[in-house]
Design a protein around this motif. Structure first.
Motif, PDB file in Angstrom:
ATOM      1  N   PRO A 529       0.916  -1.067  -0.055  1.00 54.34           N
ATOM      2  CA  PRO A 529       0.130   0.000   0.061  1.00 54.34           C
ATOM      3  C   PRO A 529       0.830   1.092   0.029  1.00 54.34           C
ATOM      4  O   PRO A 529       1.750   1.625   0.777  1.00 54.34           O
ATOM      5  CB  PRO A 529      -0.966  -0.097   1.474  1.00 54.34           C
ATOM      6  N   GLY A 530       0.714   2.220  -1.076  1.00 56.46           N
ATOM      7  CA  GLY A 530       1.396   3.297  -0.981  1.00 56.46           C
ATOM      8  C   GLY A 530       2.677   3.313  -2.100  1.00 56.46           C
ATOM      9  O   GLY A 530       3.214   4.364  -2.064  1.00 56.46           O
ATOM     10  N   GLY A 531       2.758   2.389  -2.528  1.00 58.97           N
ATOM     11  CA  GLY A 531       3.824   2.214  -3.448  1.00 58.97           C
ATOM     12  C   GLY A 531       5.164   0.873  -3.212  1.00 58.97           C
ATOM     13  O   GLY A 531       4.522   0.184  -2.258  1.00 58.97           O
ATOM     14  N   ARG A 532       6.256   1.319  -3.896  1.00 60.06           N
ATOM     15  CA  ARG A 532       6.991   0.412  -3.413  1.00 60.06           C
ATOM     16  C   ARG A 532       7.762   0.603  -2.348  1.00 60.06           C
ATOM     17  O   ARG A 532       8.188   1.680  -2.073  1.00 60.06           O
ATOM     18  CB  ARG A 532       8.233   0.212  -4.683  1.00 60.06           C
ATOM     19  N   ALA A 533       8.268  -0.386  -1.512  1.00 53.33           N
ATOM     20  CA  ALA A 533       9.250  -0.310  -0.105  1.00 53.33           C
ATOM     21  C   ALA A 533      10.484   0.007  -0.501  1.00 53.33           C
ATOM     22  O   ALA A 533      11.237   0.910   0.183  1.00 53.33           O
ATOM     23  CB  ALA A 533       9.080  -1.315   0.640  1.00 53.33           C
ATOM     24  N   VAL A 534      11.020  -0.691  -1.425  1.00 52.38           N
ATOM     25  CA  VAL A 534      12.607  -0.601  -1.737  1.00 52.38           C
ATOM     26  C   VAL A 534      12.756  -0.562  -3.287  1.00 52.38           C
ATOM     27  O   VAL A 534      12.174  -1.468  -4.009  1.00 52.38           O
ATOM     28  CB  VAL A 534      13.411  -1.759  -1.169  1.00 52.38           C
ATOM     29  N   ARG A 535      13.581   0.292  -3.912  1.00 52.22           N
ATOM     30  CA  ARG A 535      13.875   0.391  -5.337  1.00 52.22           C
ATOM     31  C   ARG A 535      15.427   0.501  -5.327  1.00 52.22           C
ATOM     32  O   ARG A 535      15.887   1.380  -4.831  1.00 52.22           O
ATOM     33  CB  ARG A 535      12.962   1.510  -5.952  1.00 52.22           C
ATOM     34  N   LEU A 536      15.875  -0.334  -6.389  1.00 52.49           N
ATOM     35  CA  LEU A 536      17.390  -0.379  -6.611  1.00 52.49           C
ATOM     36  C   LEU A 536      17.607  -0.622  -7.894  1.00 52.49           C
ATOM     37  O   LEU A 536      16.902  -1.647  -8.705  1.00 52.49           O
ATOM     38  CB  LEU A 536      18.290  -1.561  -5.881  1.00 52.49           C
ATOM     39  N   ALA A 537      18.285   0.393  -8.622  1.00 51.94           N
ATOM     40  CA  ALA A 537      18.688   0.506 -10.065  1.00 51.94           C
ATOM     41  C   ALA A 537      20.089   0.117 -10.365  1.00 51.94           C
ATOM     42  O   ALA A 537      20.882   0.866  -9.675  1.00 51.94           O
ATOM     43  CB  ALA A 537      18.255   1.923 -10.679  1.00 51.94           C
ATOM     44  N   LEU A 538      20.416  -1.044 -11.067  1.00 56.91           N
ATOM     45  CA  LEU A 538      21.841  -1.250 -11.299  1.00 56.91           C
ATOM     46  C   LEU A 538      22.060  -0.915 -12.874  1.00 56.91           C
ATOM     47  O   LEU A 538      21.233  -1.406 -13.744  1.00 56.91           O
ATOM     48  CB  LEU A 538      21.997  -2.644 -11.265  1.00 56.91           C
ATOM     49  N   ASN A 539      22.777  -0.113 -13.097  1.00 54.19           N
ATOM     50  CA  ASN A 539      23.195   0.269 -14.358  1.00 54.19           C
ATOM     51  C   ASN A 539      24.497  -0.420 -14.813  1.00 54.19           C
ATOM     52  O   ASN A 539      25.509  -0.128 -14.161  1.00 54.19           O
ATOM     53  CB  ASN A 539      23.301   1.654 -14.390  1.00 54.19           C
ATOM     54  N   LEU A 540      24.475  -0.835 -16.000  1.00 52.33           N
ATOM     55  CA  LEU A 540      25.746  -1.492 -16.702  1.00 52.33           C
ATOM     56  C   LEU A 540      26.155  -0.243 -17.597  1.00 52.33           C
ATOM     57  O   LEU A 540      25.734   0.055 -18.696  1.00 52.33           O
ATOM     58  CB  LEU A 540      25.383  -2.672 -17.221  1.00 52.33           C
ATOM     59  N   ALA A 541      27.247   0.430 -17.350  1.00 49.89           N
ATOM     60  CA  ALA A 541      27.692   1.354 -18.274  1.00 49.89           C
ATOM     61  C   ALA A 541      28.533   0.851 -19.472  1.00 49.89           C
ATOM     62  O   ALA A 541      29.133  -0.247 -19.277  1.00 49.89           O
ATOM     63  CB  ALA A 541      28.579   2.294 -17.392  1.00 49.89           C
ATOM     64  N   PRO A 542      28.590   1.423 -20.653  1.00 51.29           N
ATOM     65  CA  PRO A 542      29.261   1.056 -21.541  1.00 51.29           C
ATOM     66  C   PRO A 542      30.870   1.256 -21.597  1.00 51.29           C
ATOM     67  O   PRO A 542      31.115   1.978 -20.556  1.00 51.29           O
ATOM     68  CB  PRO A 542      28.799   2.203 -22.863  1.00 51.29           C
ATOM     69  N   TRP A 543      31.475   0.175 -21.752  1.00 50.18           N
ATOM     70  CA  TRP A 543      33.063  -0.055 -21.632  1.00 50.18           C
ATOM     71  C   TRP A 543      33.646   0.808 -23.012  1.00 50.18           C
ATOM     72  O   TRP A 543      33.496   0.630 -23.925  1.00 50.18           O
ATOM     73  CB  TRP A 543      33.380  -1.337 -21.683  1.00 50.18           C
ATOM     74  N   ILE A 544      34.350   1.801 -22.338  1.00 50.05           N
ATOM     75  CA  ILE A 544      35.170   2.549 -23.306  1.00 50.05           C
ATOM     76  C   ILE A 544      36.503   2.471 -23.202  1.00 50.05           C
ATOM     77  O   ILE A 544      37.065   2.542 -22.102  1.00 50.05           O
ATOM     78  CB  ILE A 544      34.773   4.062 -23.035  1.00 50.05           C
ATOM     79  N   GLN A 545      37.310   2.246 -24.500  1.00 52.73           N
ATOM     80  CA  GLN A 545      38.701   2.261 -24.196  1.00 52.73           C
ATOM     81  C   GLN A 545      39.564   3.484 -24.749  1.00 52.73           C
ATOM     82  O   GLN A 545      39.023   4.198 -25.626  1.00 52.73           O
ATOM     83  CB  GLN A 545      39.447   1.056 -25.108  1.00 52.73           C
ATOM     84  N   SER A 546      40.365   3.856 -23.836  1.00 52.60           N
ATOM     85  CA  SER A 546      41.379   5.244 -24.310  1.00 52.60           C
ATOM     86  C   SER A 546      42.120   4.644 -25.416  1.00 52.60           C
ATOM     87  O   SER A 546      42.649   3.331 -25.744  1.00 52.60           O
ATOM     88  CB  SER A 546      42.091   5.512 -23.063  1.00 52.60           C
ATOM     89  N   ASP A 547      42.601   5.688 -26.306  1.00 55.36           N
ATOM     90  CA  ASP A 547      43.431   5.371 -27.533  1.00 55.36           C
ATOM     91  C   ASP A 547      44.904   5.110 -26.979  1.00 55.36           C
ATOM     92  O   ASP A 547      45.725   4.407 -27.573  1.00 55.36           O
ATOM     93  CB  ASP A 547      43.597   6.541 -28.421  1.00 55.36           C
ATOM     94  N   SER A 548      45.040   5.801 -25.782  1.00 55.52           N
ATOM     95  CA  SER A 548      46.607   5.487 -25.129  1.00 55.52           C
ATOM     96  C   SER A 548      46.765   4.557 -24.017  1.00 55.52           C
ATOM     97  O   SER A 548      47.706   3.923 -24.026  1.00 55.52           O
ATOM     98  CB  SER A 548      47.054   6.761 -24.588  1.00 55.52           C
ATOM     99  N   VAL A 549      45.730   4.192 -23.553  1.00 52.85           N
ATOM    100  CA  VAL A 549      45.926   3.143 -22.295  1.00 52.85           C
ATOM    101  C   VAL A 549      44.688   1.937 -22.811  1.00 52.85           C
ATOM    102  O   VAL A 549      43.624   2.252 -22.645  1.00 52.85           O
ATOM    103  CB  VAL A 549      45.565   3.483 -21.098  1.00 52.85           C
ATOM    104  N   LYS A 550      45.211   1.063 -23.078  1.00 52.27           N
ATOM    105  CA  LYS A 550      44.101  -0.161 -23.484  1.00 52.27           C
ATOM    106  C   LYS A 550      43.359  -0.640 -22.244  1.00 52.27           C
ATOM    107  O   LYS A 550      43.900  -0.851 -21.171  1.00 52.27           O
ATOM    108  CB  LYS A 550      45.028  -1.351 -24.063  1.00 52.27           C
TER     109      LYS A 550
END
Length: 666
Positions: A529-550
C-alpha cells in the motif's frame, strides 16, 4: 542436492578451474574435452588433483555426431568412442555425454539411432562407462528431450540414459511436465543454465548468452521440481557458455555459480512445497518447506527464511577527510535541505538527515578517493537471520569494529564492493552527536531523522499540477538508489540482490547516452500500500577504451541517491534559494515535453524555470530534478503523483547527455 559445474563455465587453466570449483564448495565437475586436451596435466594427475580437492569427476563431454550415421562412419565412431572410454578410465570417470547429431551425414531413422546407441552402450559397459544421450536444441533430427527419451527406451540398455539440459529444453519452449514420466534411473545427468529471453538463432543464443540460475528468465525451479518428482538423485550441474564469465576472475565466477545453485535449490523446495500445499506461488509455511525438502530422492537444502526489506535505512558516501570534494559534498547536502547531525563518537564519520532520509559521510580510509556510494542500509525484520542467509549464499561478511554502547550491525559485501547493512532499526543514529548549528532542514518542518523509513508514509494520490502535493506530513525518504556495475559482474549483482535481499528483477531497459547504450536493471520489492518499499537500479555502463591506455575508462559513470518529497516544486525553490547547483536541462527537452503532453503553459513555465523534469503514465505522474555531480555521486529529488511507480525513464537520456557535457567541458 549434489552440485556440479562444467569447466566451460570458468576462465583459466584446467587446474585453476578445479581449484576454484572446490574452493566455492562444488561437489563435482564436468570436464569439457577441450580443457583436458589443452592441459599439460596427465589424466592421472587430474584424477589425483580432483581427489585431493574433494571433487568428483562427474561427466566427460561432449561426444558429438555419433548416432544415425552410415555403417562405415558408425564403425569409425565406435573406435573413437573406445579411445575416449579408455581415457575416462584413466581419469576415473564413469559418465560420458553424447549429443544428438547435428551433422549432414545423419539419417532420419529412430530405429537406427536406437540400434547404434545400444551398440555404444554395450561398448561403454565393457569399460564401466554410462552414456547420457542429450537432445541438442539445434539437433538435425533429435532436438526434443521427449524424443531422446523415447530413443533411449527403445535402445533398452542399462548403460544408456538421457541427459536433461535446461537450455536445450526451455529455449525451445518444450513442456517440462513430461519429465516426470521418465524413470528416474534413466535420467543419467542434469545440466542447468538460465538465459535472458532473446530473439535470435538458438545456437548463437546458447554459445554466448547463457547465465547462471537466477540471472535470466527461465523458470528453473519448475523444471527442477519435475526432475525431483521423476526420482532423479544425481548431480545438478551448471553448463553455461558465456563470453563474460570466460574472461572474469575464475574464483569469483565460481562463487557466483555456487550461489546460483544454492538459490535454485531453495527456490525448487519452495516451488514444490507451495504446489503440495495448494498455495500456488504463495509462500509455504516452514513445516511445508521442511517436508518438501526431504520428500524426494534428491534432498533439497533450504536457507534461513527472511522477509524482503521494508525500506532503505541509509546511504553512505565515502570521501577523503579534509578534501575540497568533501566540503563541496557537505555544502550540496546543506543546499538540498539536509541537516548535519554531527560526528560519530569514535570514527571520522558524519550523519546528515532530511526527514527520514539519512546520508552517512564516511571519511575512513578514503585518502585520494573521489566521493562515491560505498554502503547501503536496508530495513529488515531480523538482521542476524538475514546475514546468516547472505553468508550461506556465499556473501562475504563485513567486519564492523564496535566499542561499548555502539550498535552491532550485520553487513555483507555486494559484488561491486558496496557494503550492504541489514538494519532492524535506527538506534545507531544515537552514536552521532547533534550539530550545534541549525541546518536548513529545521526550517522545513522535518523531524530529527530517528524514525525508521519503514514507518514513514508515502502520502495519498495527488494532482499532476505544479505545487500540489501527494499528501503526507512533510516527510522525506530515500526513494531509490542507482548503482553503476562493472561490466563483468552485472549478472552476478542481479543474482546477489535477488537471492540475498529478495528483491525482484524487473525487465531490463537500454538507455541511450553519449557514451553508448546503458543497460538498466531495476530491482525492487513487491507492491505494498502506497507504493514500492525498496527500489534499486543497477546500471551497466558502456565500456570505453582510451586510445593511449588499453582497457582504461575515459568516462566515469555516475551513481545517485533519490530523495522523495511531498512538494517537489516548493522544495526545488527552497533549494535554489540556498544556491543548489541543479543539472541544467536543455530547452529542446521542454519543447519535446510540451509536444508529447500538451502541458498547461504555467506548469511548463515552472518546469523550465526550475530545471524540473516530468513524466506520466496511465497511473500517475512523476516530477524530479538532479543536482550537479560531486565525484561520481549526485542526488535526485522526486515526487510521485497518483500511482506512478516508474523512474522517469524517458528523461534518462537527457540526464546522461547533460552530465557527459559537464564532465567534458560542455
Amino acid at each position: 542436492m549434489r552440485t556440479g559445474i562444467a569447466t566451460v563455465c570458468l576462465s583459466g587453466t584446467l587446474e585453476e578451474k578445479l581449484r576454484a570449483a572446490a574452493k566455492a564448495g562444488f561437489g563435482g565437475i564436468e570436464i569439457f574435452e577441450t580443457d583436458l586436451v589443452t592441459s599439460p596435466l596427465s589424466p592421472e594427475h587430474v584424477r589425483a588433483l580432483a581427489a585431493d580437492l574433494g571433487l568428483g569427476l562427474d561427466l566427460y563431454q561432449p561426444f558429438r555426431d555419433f548416432d544415425s550415421v552410415p555403417e562405415e562412419l558408425y564403425r569409425a565412431n565406435l573406435r573413437r568412442a573406445e579411445a575416449k572410454f579408455r581415457l575416462m578410465g584413466r581419469l576415473g570417470m564413469d559418465t560420458v555425454l553424447v549429443c544428438s547429431n547435428v551433422g549432414t551425414a545423419s539419417i532420419d531413422d529412430d530405429a537406427l539411432r536406437a540400434e547404434q546407441l545400444h551398440g555404444l552402450a554395450e561398448l561403454a559397459a565393457r569399460h564401466g562407462v554410462k552414456v547420457a544421450y542429450e537432445a541438442l536444441a539445434w539437433g538435425t533430427y533429435v532436438n526434443d528431450y521427449e524424443h531422446a527419451a523415447r530413443i533411449v527406451a527403445d535402445a533398452d540398455h542399462p548403460n544408456l540414459g538421457t541427459c536433461l539440459d535446461t537450455f536445450h529444453i526451455l529455449s525451445r519452449g518444450w513442456d517440462t511436465e513430461p519429465i516426470e514420466k521418465i524413470p528416474g534411473e534413466k535420467i543419467f545427468f542434469v545440466q542447468v543454465a538460465d538465459a535472458p529471453k532473446l530473439s535470435m538463432d538458438v545456437l548463437s543464443w546458447s554459445r554466448h548468452y547463457r547465465v547462471f540460475p537466477g540471472e535470466g528468465q527461465f523458470d528453473l525451479p519448475k523444471f527442477l521440481g519435475h526432475v525431483a518428482r521423476a526420482g532423479y538423485n544425481g548431480p545438478v550441474s551448471l553448463e553455461v557458455f558465456n563470453d563474460t564469465f570466460r574472461q572474469a576472475d575464475v574464483e569469483r565466477t565460481a562463487v557466483d555459480a555456487m550461489r546460483s545453485l544454492i538459490w535454485l535449490e531453495e527456490r525448487t523446495a519452495r516451488h514444490l512445497a507451495a504446489e503440495a500445499a495448494g498455495t500456488g506461488s504463495g509462500a509455504p509455511s516452514p513445516a511445508e518447506l521442511a517436508r518438501a525438502s526431504r520428500a524426494y530422492a534428491m534432498p533439497l537444502t533450504t536457507l534461513p527464511q527472511v522477509a524482503p526489506p521494508t525500506g532503505i535505512n541509509f546511504a553512505e558516501v565515502i570521501s577523503a577527510d579534509g578534501a575540497p570534494r568533501t566540503a563541496e559534498l557537505e555544502r550540496l547536502l546543506a543546499q538540498l535541505g539536509f541537516a548535519s547531525r554531527g560526528e560519530h563518537r569514535t570514527k571520522p564519520v558524519s550523519l546528515w538527515t532530511l526527514g527520514d532520509a539519512r546520508i552517512v559521510l564516511n571519511r575512513q580510509q578514503a585518502r585520494g578517493l573521489e566521493p562515491a556510494i560505498s554502503a547501503l542500509g536496508f530495513d529488515v525484520e531480523d538482521g542476524v537471520a538475514a546475514a546468516a542467509r547472505a553468508v550461506q549464499l556465499r556473501a562475504v561478511p563485513v567486519p564492523r569494529p564496535s566499542q561499548a554502547n555502539e550498535e552491532i550491525l550485520q553487513a555483507v559485501n555486494a559484488p561491486d564492493g558496496t557494503e550492504v547493512f541489514l538494519c532492524e532499526d535506527t538506534r545507531w543514529v544515537a552514536e552521532f552527536g547533534e550539530d550545534q548549528a541549525d541546518g536548513p532542514a529545521a526550517d522545513e518542518g522535518t523531524d530529527d531523522g530517528e524514525r525508521s523509513p519503514s514507518s514513514a508514509g508515502t502520502g495519498s494520490a495527488g494532482q499532476t499540477s505544479a505545487g500540489q502535493t501527494s499528501g503526507g506530513a512533510g516527510t522525506a525518504r530515500i526513494d531509490h538508489i542507482n548503482l553503476a556495475q562493472p561490466w563483468q559482474h552485472f549478472d552476478e549483482a542481479v543474482l546477489f540482490y535477488s537471492s540475498v535481499l529478495a528483491l525482484t528483477p524487473e525487465a531490463s531497459q537500454d538507455v541511450s547516452s553519449p557514451s553508448g547504450l546503458v543497460r538498466s536493471q531495476v530491482m525492487q520489492t513487491a507492491d505494498r500500500p502506497g507504493g514500492r518499499a525498496v527500489r534499486l537500479a543497477l546500471n551497466l555502463a558502456p565500456w570505453i577504451q582510451s586510445d593511449s591506455v588499453k582497457g582504461a575508462r575515459t568516462d566515469t559513470f555516475q551513481e545517485h541517491v533519490a530523495i522523495e518529497v511531498d512538494d517537489l516544486v516548493a522544495h526545488a525553490r527552497a533549494c535554489r534559494g540556498r544556491g543548489l547547483p541543479f543539472l541544467p536541462i536543455p530547452e529542446n527537452y521542454y519543447e519535446d515535453l510540451d509536444a508529447r503532453y500538451d502541458l498547461e503553459p504555467a506548469f511548463l513555465a515552472t518546469l523550465r524555470e526550475l530545471d524540473l523534469l516530468y513524466d506520466r503514465d496511465a497511473r500517475g505522474a512523476f516530477l524530479h530534478f538532479y543536482t550537479a555531480s560531486v565525484g561520481s555521486v549526485f542526488f535526485e529529488v522526486v515526487q510521485r503523483l497518483g500511482g506512478y511507480d516508474g523512474f522517469g525513464a524517458p528523461n534518462a537520456p537527457v540526464r546522461h547527455a547533460v552530465q557527459h557535457a559537464a564532465r567534458h567541458g560542455g
